[in-house]
Motif scaffolding. Structure first.
Motif, mmCIF file in Angstrom:
data_model
loop_
_atom_site.group_PDB
_atom_site.id
_atom_site.type_symbol
_atom_site.label_atom_id
_atom_site.label_comp_id
_atom_site.label_asym_id
_atom_site.label_seq_id
_atom_site.Cartn_x
_atom_site.Cartn_y
_atom_site.Cartn_z
ATOM 1 N N GLN A 1 -47.482 -16.951 -14.065
ATOM 2 C CA GLN A 1 -48.386 -17.829 -13.319
ATOM 3 C C GLN A 1 -48.491 -19.213 -13.958
ATOM 4 O O GLN A 1 -48.543 -20.236 -13.261
ATOM 5 C CB GLN A 1 -49.774 -17.201 -13.236
ATOM 6 N N LEU A 2 -48.538 -19.248 -15.291
ATOM 7 C CA LEU A 2 -48.757 -20.506 -15.996
ATOM 8 C C LEU A 2 -47.554 -21.428 -15.963
ATOM 9 O O LEU A 2 -47.699 -22.640 -15.759
ATOM 10 C CB LEU A 2 -49.134 -20.210 -17.455
ATOM 11 N N ARG A 3 -46.367 -20.873 -16.162
ATOM 12 C CA ARG A 3 -45.185 -21.721 -16.281
ATOM 13 C C ARG A 3 -44.968 -22.588 -15.045
ATOM 14 O O ARG A 3 -44.722 -23.802 -15.178
ATOM 15 C CB ARG A 3 -43.954 -20.847 -16.547
ATOM 16 N N PRO A 4 -45.091 -22.054 -13.818
ATOM 17 C CA PRO A 4 -44.930 -22.928 -12.652
ATOM 18 C C PRO A 4 -45.997 -24.014 -12.560
ATOM 19 O O PRO A 4 -45.714 -25.119 -12.086
ATOM 20 C CB PRO A 4 -45.029 -21.957 -11.470
ATOM 21 N N LEU A 5 -47.231 -23.711 -12.998
ATOM 22 C CA LEU A 5 -48.288 -24.721 -12.998
ATOM 23 C C LEU A 5 -47.916 -25.880 -13.916
ATOM 24 O O LEU A 5 -47.959 -27.058 -13.512
ATOM 25 C CB LEU A 5 -49.607 -24.088 -13.445
ATOM 26 N N LEU A 6 -47.541 -25.571 -15.156
ATOM 27 C CA LEU A 6 -47.173 -26.608 -16.108
ATOM 28 C C LEU A 6 -45.971 -27.408 -15.616
ATOM 29 O O LEU A 6 -45.943 -28.641 -15.697
ATOM 30 C CB LEU A 6 -46.868 -25.982 -17.470
ATOM 31 N N ASN B 1 -56.457 -18.769 -24.677
ATOM 32 C CA ASN B 1 -55.316 -18.477 -25.546
ATOM 33 C C ASN B 1 -54.090 -19.332 -25.252
ATOM 34 O O ASN B 1 -53.108 -19.271 -25.993
ATOM 35 C CB ASN B 1 -54.917 -17.001 -25.427
ATOM 36 N N GLU B 2 -54.142 -20.125 -24.176
ATOM 37 C CA GLU B 2 -52.942 -20.840 -23.719
ATOM 38 C C GLU B 2 -52.974 -22.294 -24.202
ATOM 39 O O GLU B 2 -53.441 -23.198 -23.512
ATOM 40 C CB GLU B 2 -52.820 -20.761 -22.200
ATOM 41 N N VAL B 3 -52.437 -22.516 -25.390
ATOM 42 C CA VAL B 3 -52.529 -23.846 -25.989
ATOM 43 C C VAL B 3 -51.700 -24.883 -25.246
ATOM 44 O O VAL B 3 -52.031 -26.073 -25.251
ATOM 45 C CB VAL B 3 -52.141 -23.806 -27.481
ATOM 46 N N GLU B 4 -50.631 -24.494 -24.582
ATOM 47 C CA GLU B 4 -49.852 -25.476 -23.826
ATOM 48 C C GLU B 4 -50.633 -25.965 -22.608
ATOM 49 O O GLU B 4 -50.542 -27.145 -22.235
ATOM 50 C CB GLU B 4 -48.495 -24.907 -23.410
ATOM 51 N N TYR B 5 -51.413 -25.084 -22.011
ATOM 52 C CA TYR B 5 -52.304 -25.515 -20.931
ATOM 53 C C TYR B 5 -53.305 -26.536 -21.458
ATOM 54 O O TYR B 5 -53.549 -27.570 -20.828
ATOM 55 C CB TYR B 5 -53.031 -24.303 -20.337
ATOM 56 N N GLN B 6 -53.899 -26.273 -22.626
ATOM 57 C CA GLN B 6 -54.845 -27.213 -23.222
ATOM 58 C C GLN B 6 -54.174 -28.546 -23.542
ATOM 59 O O GLN B 6 -54.779 -29.611 -23.382
ATOM 60 C CB GLN B 6 -55.453 -26.599 -24.485
ATOM 61 N N TYR B 7 -52.934 -28.500 -23.983
ATOM 62 C CA TYR B 7 -52.163 -29.706 -24.272
ATOM 63 C C TYR B 7 -52.020 -30.549 -23.008
ATOM 64 O O TYR B 7 -52.177 -31.772 -23.038
ATOM 65 C CB TYR B 7 -50.802 -29.286 -24.825
ATOM 66 N N MET B 8 -51.732 -29.895 -21.875
ATOM 67 C CA MET B 8 -51.632 -30.611 -20.610
ATOM 68 C C MET B 8 -52.969 -31.242 -20.222
ATOM 69 O O MET B 8 -53.029 -32.421 -19.844
ATOM 70 C CB MET B 8 -51.179 -29.667 -19.499
ATOM 71 N N VAL B 9 -54.059 -30.479 -20.335
ATOM 72 C CA VAL B 9 -55.374 -30.963 -19.908
ATOM 73 C C VAL B 9 -55.839 -32.129 -20.775
ATOM 74 O O VAL B 9 -56.466 -33.077 -20.281
ATOM 75 C CB VAL B 9 -56.394 -29.811 -19.941
ATOM 76 N N GLY B 10 -55.569 -32.058 -22.072
ATOM 77 C CA GLY B 10 -55.994 -33.118 -22.971
ATOM 78 C C GLY B 10 -57.252 -32.816 -23.756
ATOM 79 O O GLY B 10 -57.753 -33.678 -24.481
#
Length: 207
Positions: free
Chosen positions: A68-73, A95-104
């Motif tokens: 689910q996450l990979r297509p969003l990013l 737990n999803e640090v790459e999502y947090q990286y995207m959000v800022g």
């Protein structure tokens, strides 16, 4: 007509269904074709994702699979905008640090919990995201955030030790990212100043 996807769920205390309805109304007033979904599986629909101009997450905490996450990013990185508020965007999927990286940024505390009276100060007065809105008071949760130093800050609030960003923007690849820490529940989102800031953020972020 631009296409937007609103995905709501997670912790019920943030009234994600009601907030999603408000956001859908704002976007439809701006002539977006809006899809509202209550499943993260919406991110796995490759054809839908490829056609989107804007993604609006309204999902506090919870978990998300890599499928689910990979297509969003990847969709944001390819140029689709993402915009949201409060814990529905910056306290999702802890737990999803790459999502947090995207959000800022990521929520870490709200001293005093709900019902704290505080002032929101516009710091980027000539920017279209904030121009003419002016400083205002809100009685709600006051978010202390961990912040990516790359973000551009448009509004702040004062903690004793720091001016804490309330509104920021950044990019993720080719996509634009807009975040507003206001919006604990639907009544805060419905405040005229917050509604207007979110409207401008949606328009700014959309592809």
């Amino acid at each position: 007509m631009k296409k937007a996807l609103i995905v709501w769920g997670g912790w019920d205390g943030h009234q994600p269904d009601l907030v999603a309805q408000i956001f859908a109304g704002i976007l439809r007033e701006e002539n977006f074709d809006v899809t509202v979904s209550d499943t993260l599986d919406s991110f796995t629909d490759a054809e839908r994702m490829a056609a989107l101009d804007l993604i609006v997450p309204v999902w506090t905490m919870g978990t998300i699979t890599q499928e689910q996450l990979r297509p969003l990013l990847d969709t944001v990185q390819a140029g689709c905008g993402i915009a949201g508020c409060h814990g529905g965007m910056a306290d999702s999927f802890r737990n999803e640090v790459e999502y947090q990286y995207m959000v800022g940024g990521q929520w870490v505390a709200h001293p005093g919990n709900d019902g704290v009276l505080y002032e929101v100060n516009m710091t980027d007065l000539e920017n279209l995201l904030t121009k003419g809105i002016g400083d205002f008071e809100v009685k709600s949760e006051k978010y202390y955030m961990h912040i990516d130093p790359a973000v551009k800050v448009h509004a702040t609030t004062n903690f004793d030790e720091v001016k804490m960003p309330v509104v920021w923007t950044k990019t993720w690849g080719q996509g634009k990212v807009y975040y507003n820490s206001l919006g604990h529940q639907a009544d805060i989102v419905a405040m005229p100043q917050v509604t207007e800031m979110m409207r401008r953020g949606f328009l700014w972020a959309a592809r």
